[in-house]
Design a protein around this motif. Structure first.
Motif, mmCIF file in Angstrom:
data_model
loop_
_atom_site.group_PDB
_atom_site.id
_atom_site.type_symbol
_atom_site.label_atom_id
_atom_site.label_comp_id
_atom_site.label_asym_id
_atom_site.label_seq_id
_atom_site.Cartn_x
_atom_site.Cartn_y
_atom_site.Cartn_z
ATOM 1 N N MET A 180 1.281 9.344 -5.952
ATOM 2 C CA MET A 180 1.880 10.667 -5.771
ATOM 3 C C MET A 180 2.665 11.067 -7.017
ATOM 4 N N THR A 181 3.416 10.128 -7.556
ATOM 5 C CA THR A 181 4.218 10.386 -8.760
ATOM 6 C C THR A 181 3.322 10.710 -9.947
ATOM 7 N N GLU A 182 2.266 9.919 -10.123
ATOM 8 C CA GLU A 182 1.338 10.133 -11.233
ATOM 9 C C GLU A 182 0.677 11.505 -11.151
ATOM 10 N N ARG A 183 0.334 11.932 -9.953
ATOM 11 C CA ARG A 183 -0.316 13.238 -9.772
ATOM 12 C C ARG A 183 0.586 14.376 -10.277
ATOM 13 N N ARG A 184 1.863 14.165 -10.230
ATOM 14 C CA ARG A 184 2.804 15.236 -10.589
ATOM 15 C C ARG A 184 3.253 15.169 -12.057
ATOM 16 N N GLU A 226 0.831 -1.208 0.000
ATOM 17 C CA GLU A 226 0.000 0.000 0.000
ATOM 18 C C GLU A 226 0.861 1.252 0.000
ATOM 19 N N ARG A 227 1.963 1.228 0.736
ATOM 20 C CA ARG A 227 2.863 2.394 0.736
ATOM 21 C C ARG A 227 3.464 2.604 -0.650
ATOM 22 N N ARG A 228 3.821 1.507 -1.334
ATOM 23 C CA ARG A 228 4.346 1.634 -2.702
ATOM 24 C C ARG A 228 3.266 2.200 -3.627
#
Length: 177
Positions: A172-176, A164-166
């Protein structure tokens, strides 16, 4: 007068920069740094071109980067913590979702920052006293909010399964992008 230094240094991190908490801690450090920059702008002093560049950076951070951080918390982290019931009371998760009140203050401050950045309504007049009071209110609310997350939410994130942390890091990466 609003001090130019942060009230409190960010909590030291022992997290890896690519893990969820490491990324959140880095965001918190950026929030604190841009609040310091915003307090510098609120003095009204300094070289006009440097003030303009600083205002652009502050405006960009609070209009672009902070909403991404809020989305990380609201869409990726809070639902997982709530589903897993990792010992966090619903009241604590509700406190994590203080973004609405913070966003109202930021929206009001953005009009002034935009003007100083050369992007605002030229008819807008800055009331420096009101700006500083609102910035002080934002600063207190933000420090309270960040402190809560660092003390309560960060440790709870570590209790989530690694998968889940991964997944949160991927989101988070995709959002940016």
């Amino acid at each position: 007068m609003i001090p130019l230094r942060s009230r409190r240094d960010p909590a030291p991190t022992t997290h890896l920069p690519d893990d969820v908490v490491g990324r959140l801690a880095a965001c918190h450090a950026h929030i604190r740094r841009f609040l310091v920059d915003a307090r510098g702008l609120a003095t009204g002093a300094g070289d006009p071109s440097r003030r303009r560049e600083s205002a652009r950076a502050v405006l960009r951070y609070f209009r672009v980067a902070l909403p991404l951080h809020e989305a990380d918390e609201d869409a990726s982290i809070a639902p997982r913590l709530e589903r897993r019931s990792v010992g966090l009371a619903r009241a604590l998760l509700a406190r994590m979702d203080e973004h609405g009140a913070i966003d109202v203050a930021i929206d009001l401050l953005c009009a002034d920052w935009a003007l100083w950045a050369g992007e605002g309504d030229p008819g807008h007049v800055v009331d420096f006293a009101s700006h500083r009071r609102l910035l002080e209110t934002l600063d207190v609310a933000m420090e309270t909010h960040l402190g809560l997350e660092e003390r309560e939410i960060f440790p709870a994130i570590h209790t989530l399964p690694e998968s889940e942390r991964r997944a949160i890091v991927v989101e988070m990466t995709e959002r940016r992008r």
